[in-house]
Design a protein around this motif. Structure first.
Motif, PDB file in Angstrom:
ATOM      1  N   VAL A  45       0.498  -1.365   0.033  1.00  0.00           N
ATOM      2  CA  VAL A  45      -0.354  -0.206   0.080  1.00  0.00           C
ATOM      3  C   VAL A  45       0.868   1.208   0.318  1.00  0.00           C
ATOM      4  CG1 VAL A  45      -1.391   1.434   1.197  1.00  0.00           C
ATOM      5  CG2 VAL A  45      -1.870  -1.271   1.406  1.00  0.00           C
ATOM      6  N   GLY A  46       0.863   1.946  -1.022  1.00  0.00           N
ATOM      7  CA  GLY A  46       1.922   3.516  -1.417  1.00  0.00           C
ATOM      8  C   GLY A  46       2.479   3.512  -2.124  1.00  0.00           C
ATOM      9  N   LEU A  47       2.919   2.620  -1.968  1.00  0.00           N
ATOM     10  CA  LEU A  47       4.066   2.088  -4.031  1.00  0.00           C
ATOM     11  C   LEU A  47       3.420   2.257  -5.119  1.00  0.00           C
ATOM     12  CD1 LEU A  47       5.300  -1.302  -2.838  1.00  0.00           C
ATOM     13  CD2 LEU A  47       6.599   0.805  -1.960  1.00  0.00           C
ATOM     14  N   ASP A  48       4.249   3.283  -5.770  1.00  0.00           N
ATOM     15  CA  ASP A  48       3.575   4.239  -7.204  1.00  0.00           C
ATOM     16  C   ASP A  48       3.431   3.225  -8.317  1.00  0.00           C
ATOM     17  OD1 ASP A  48       3.509   6.787  -6.526  1.00  0.00           O
ATOM     18  OD2 ASP A  48       5.551   6.615  -6.565  1.00  0.00           O
ATOM     19  N   VAL A  49       2.662   2.876  -9.112  1.00  0.00           N
ATOM     20  CA  VAL A  49       2.641   1.867 -10.499  1.00  0.00           C
ATOM     21  C   VAL A  49       2.941   2.412 -11.586  1.00  0.00           C
ATOM     22  CG1 VAL A  49       1.240  -0.283 -10.815  1.00  0.00           C
ATOM     23  CG2 VAL A  49       0.759   0.319  -9.202  1.00  0.00           C
ATOM     24  N   VAL A  50       3.577   1.663 -11.752  1.00  0.00           N
ATOM     25  CA  VAL A  50       4.403   2.194 -13.375  1.00  0.00           C
ATOM     26  C   VAL A  50       4.189   1.103 -14.377  1.00  0.00           C
ATOM     27  CG1 VAL A  50       5.704   4.514 -12.382  1.00  0.00           C
ATOM     28  CG2 VAL A  50       7.181   2.103 -13.144  1.00  0.00           C
ATOM     29  N   ASN A  51       3.551   1.222 -15.867  1.00  0.00           N
ATOM     30  CA  ASN A  51       4.284   0.229 -16.637  1.00  0.00           C
ATOM     31  C   ASN A  51       5.921  -0.046 -17.269  1.00  0.00           C
ATOM     32  OD1 ASN A  51       3.719   2.020 -18.786  1.00  0.00           O
ATOM     33  ND2 ASN A  51       2.421   1.753 -19.334  1.00  0.00           N
ATOM     34  N   GLU A  52       5.935  -0.752 -18.015  1.00  0.00           N
ATOM     35  CA  GLU A  52       6.928  -1.216 -18.658  1.00  0.00           C
ATOM     36  C   GLU A  52       7.622   0.104 -19.695  1.00  0.00           C
ATOM     37  OE1 GLU A  52       7.884  -6.336 -18.471  1.00  0.00           O
ATOM     38  OE2 GLU A  52       5.961  -4.957 -19.958  1.00  0.00           O
ATOM     39  N   ALA A  53       7.086   0.660 -19.818  1.00  0.00           N
ATOM     40  CA  ALA A  53       7.082   1.929 -20.966  1.00  0.00           C
ATOM     41  C   ALA A  53       7.416   3.469 -19.861  1.00  0.00           C
ATOM     42  CB  ALA A  53       5.757   2.287 -21.448  1.00  0.00           C
ATOM     43  N   GLY A  54       7.004   2.950 -18.226  1.00  0.00           N
ATOM     44  CA  GLY A  54       7.831   4.201 -17.963  1.00  0.00           C
ATOM     45  C   GLY A  54       7.008   4.892 -17.386  1.00  0.00           C
ATOM     46  N   GLU A  55       5.015   4.551 -17.748  1.00  0.00           N
ATOM     47  CA  GLU A  55       4.213   5.532 -17.513  1.00  0.00           C
ATOM     48  C   GLU A  55       3.239   5.190 -16.483  1.00  0.00           C
ATOM     49  OE1 GLU A  55       1.909   5.882 -22.413  1.00  0.00           O
ATOM     50  OE2 GLU A  55       2.402   4.377 -21.164  1.00  0.00           O
ATOM     51  N   ALA A  56       3.110   6.479 -15.533  1.00  0.00           N
ATOM     52  CA  ALA A  56       2.672   6.185 -14.629  1.00  0.00           C
ATOM     53  C   ALA A  56       1.443   5.752 -14.454  1.00  0.00           C
ATOM     54  CB  ALA A  56       2.914   7.791 -13.394  1.00  0.00           C
ATOM     55  N   LEU A  57       0.470   5.199 -13.176  1.00  0.00           N
ATOM     56  CA  LEU A  57       0.020   4.453 -13.909  1.00  0.00           C
ATOM     57  C   LEU A  57      -1.026   4.519 -12.175  1.00  0.00           C
ATOM     58  CD1 LEU A  57       0.531   0.258 -15.007  1.00  0.00           C
ATOM     59  CD2 LEU A  57      -0.735   2.865 -16.378  1.00  0.00           C
ATOM     60  N   GLY A  58      -0.254   4.980 -11.320  1.00  0.00           N
ATOM     61  CA  GLY A  58      -0.908   5.458  -9.998  1.00  0.00           C
ATOM     62  C   GLY A  58      -0.171   5.029  -9.025  1.00  0.00           C
ATOM     63  N   ARG A  59      -1.190   5.031  -7.603  1.00  0.00           N
ATOM     64  CA  ARG A  59      -0.551   4.643  -6.449  1.00  0.00           C
ATOM     65  C   ARG A  59      -1.080   3.845  -5.803  1.00  0.00           C
ATOM     66  NH1 ARG A  59       1.871   9.037  -2.592  1.00  0.00           N
ATOM     67  NH2 ARG A  59       3.473   8.821  -4.714  1.00  0.00           N
ATOM     68  N   ARG A 115       8.110   1.184  -5.681  1.00  0.00           N
ATOM     69  CA  ARG A 115       7.599   0.932  -7.228  1.00  0.00           C
ATOM     70  C   ARG A 115       7.027  -0.061  -6.915  1.00  0.00           C
ATOM     71  NH1 ARG A 115      10.911   2.735 -12.427  1.00  0.00           N
ATOM     72  NH2 ARG A 115      12.553   1.089 -11.470  1.00  0.00           N
ATOM     73  N   ILE A 116       6.643  -0.063  -8.172  1.00  0.00           N
ATOM     74  CA  ILE A 116       5.807  -2.032  -8.309  1.00  0.00           C
ATOM     75  C   ILE A 116       5.571  -1.495 -10.458  1.00  0.00           C
ATOM     76  CG2 ILE A 116       4.028  -3.436  -8.920  1.00  0.00           C
ATOM     77  CD1 ILE A 116       3.280  -2.451  -6.252  1.00  0.00           C
ATOM     78  N   VAL A 117       6.523  -2.364 -10.948  1.00  0.00           N
ATOM     79  CA  VAL A 117       6.727  -2.459 -12.688  1.00  0.00           C
ATOM     80  C   VAL A 117       5.420  -3.168 -12.827  1.00  0.00           C
ATOM     81  CG1 VAL A 117       7.692  -2.047 -14.986  1.00  0.00           C
ATOM     82  CG2 VAL A 117       8.929  -1.412 -12.537  1.00  0.00           C
ATOM     83  N   VAL A 118       4.365  -3.173 -13.931  1.00  0.00           N
ATOM     84  CA  VAL A 118       3.534  -4.058 -13.976  1.00  0.00           C
ATOM     85  C   VAL A 118       3.299  -4.112 -15.837  1.00  0.00           C
ATOM     86  CG1 VAL A 118       1.852  -4.173 -11.828  1.00  0.00           C
ATOM     87  CG2 VAL A 118       1.590  -2.373 -13.879  1.00  0.00           C
ATOM     88  N   ASP A 119       2.525  -4.958 -16.793  1.00  0.00           N
ATOM     89  CA  ASP A 119       2.591  -4.896 -17.585  1.00  0.00           C
ATOM     90  C   ASP A 119       1.371  -4.395 -18.163  1.00  0.00           C
ATOM     91  OD1 ASP A 119       2.082  -4.988 -20.831  1.00  0.00           O
ATOM     92  OD2 ASP A 119       2.327  -7.442 -20.028  1.00  0.00           O
ATOM     93  N   TRP A 120       0.952  -2.647 -18.266  1.00  0.00           N
ATOM     94  CA  TRP A 120      -0.713  -2.472 -18.251  1.00  0.00           C
ATOM     95  C   TRP A 120      -0.538  -1.122 -18.220  1.00  0.00           C
ATOM     96  CZ3 TRP A 120      -3.688  -5.304 -15.952  1.00  0.00           C
ATOM     97  CH2 TRP A 120      -5.266  -5.653 -16.351  1.00  0.00           C
ATOM     98  N   GLN A 121      -1.244  -1.286 -19.387  1.00  0.00           N
ATOM     99  CA  GLN A 121      -1.642   0.208 -20.168  1.00  0.00           C
ATOM    100  C   GLN A 121      -2.530   1.174 -19.964  1.00  0.00           C
ATOM    101  OE1 GLN A 121       0.308   0.080 -22.902  1.00  0.00           O
ATOM    102  NE2 GLN A 121       0.905  -2.080 -22.440  1.00  0.00           N
ATOM    103  N   THR A 122      -2.216   2.046 -20.585  1.00  0.00           N
ATOM    104  CA  THR A 122      -3.261   3.530 -19.016  1.00  0.00           C
ATOM    105  C   THR A 122      -4.059   3.577 -19.998  1.00  0.00           C
ATOM    106  OG1 THR A 122      -2.040   4.627 -20.913  1.00  0.00           O
ATOM    107  CG2 THR A 122      -0.621   4.906 -19.423  1.00  0.00           C
ATOM    108  N   ASP A 123      -4.631   3.169 -21.095  1.00  0.00           N
ATOM    109  CA  ASP A 123      -5.714   2.743 -21.370  1.00  0.00           C
ATOM    110  C   ASP A 123      -7.109   1.781 -20.697  1.00  0.00           C
ATOM    111  OD1 ASP A 123      -4.592   1.319 -22.691  1.00  0.00           O
ATOM    112  OD2 ASP A 123      -5.550   2.265 -24.662  1.00  0.00           O
ATOM    113  N   TYR A 124      -5.586   0.649 -19.852  1.00  0.00           N
ATOM    114  CA  TYR A 124      -6.602  -0.488 -19.503  1.00  0.00           C
ATOM    115  C   TYR A 124      -8.074  -0.640 -18.622  1.00  0.00           C
ATOM    116  CZ  TYR A 124      -3.745  -3.357 -21.705  1.00  0.00           C
ATOM    117  OH  TYR A 124      -3.050  -4.233 -22.802  1.00  0.00           O
TER     118      TYR A 124
END
Length: 233
Positions: free
Chosen positions: A161-175, A224-233
């Motif tokens: 809880v509280g970690l930032d989440v970004v995708n593999e392209a480095g785009e911020a997805l939230g927290r 930080r958590i890195v995920v395979d997830w797109q900003t428009d999902y």
């Protein structure tokens, strides 16, 4: 309560509840059944008493719901269920208790799983009336007293809880705002700033399964958590 970063994790169903203002977020479910714990020979447990001290890493793990038997035992509803969520309660020798403005601390003489609950004998509780006097108190333990996890791909929810989440392209997805258990695996509930239909700022939400196919790395040091997830999902 560990979440698993793997392609096929399993996690019991936690009951997520808000933590106190002076504590960290509540945690999710354990995967191991905790053993019974009894006071060690020669150990002098501290009786339950009023306290002004409160550990900085206190985490709410359950609530005392009733007395158990006639000899001062209490019954606790863990936030993640007995056999799965009671390990922190049983592992920690000292508990902190809160109810309204009241703050108490004391040590456990004995604690064990009982069905979906945990039952424990706290030092200084002599009979059922003593135990009933603690009904309604929330139970906290130190994060440092949590059992050490066996694997690097296991994580306590409170640590995510509280970690930032970004995708593999480095785009911020939230927290990470919370975690959810859907019966098959854990799910990250990620909040991000958005705009409502009225043009006012709101929190958007993404639900990302906490499984290896989507979660690539969890770096608690970098938060930080890195995920395979797109900003428009």
């Amino acid at each position: 309560m560990p979440a698993h970063d793997s392609s096929g994790p399993s996690s019991p169903k936690p009951r997520s509840k808000p933590g106190a203002s002076n504590a960290a977020s509540p945690f999710g479910a354990f995967v191991r059944k905790p053993p019974e714990r009894a006071v060690e020979a020669g150990e002098q447990p501290r009786a339950v008493a009023e306290t002004e001290s409160w550990p900085d890493d206190a985490v709410e793990v359950g609530a005392i719901v009733d007395a158990y038997g006639l000899k001062g035992w209490v019954k606790i509803a863990p936030h993640a269920g007995g056999a799965q969520g009671g390990e922190a309660l049983i592992h920690a020798k000292c508990w902190w208790l809160a109810k309204g403005r009241e703050r108490k601390a004391g040590q456990t003489i004995q604690a064990k799983v009982h069905g979906d609950s945990v039952v424990a004998h706290l030092a200084g509780l002599a009979d059922r009336d003593d135990a009933l006097a603690l009904r309604g108190f929330r139970v906290f333990v130190r994060r440092a007293d949590f059992p050490v996890l066996d694997n690097d791909d296991e994580f306590y929810w409170v640590d995510l809880v509280g970690l930032d989440v970004v995708n593999e392209a480095g785009e911020a997805l939230g927290r990470v705002a919370d975690l959810i258990d859907n019966g098959a695996h854990s799910v990250l509930r990620v909040e991000y700033p958005s705009v409502g239909k009225d043009g006012q700022p709101v929190n958007g939400e993404r639900l990302i399964p906490f499984v290896g196919v989507y979660v690539k790395t969890v770096d608690r040091t970098a938060k930080r958590i890195v995920v395979d997830w797109q900003t428009d999902y």
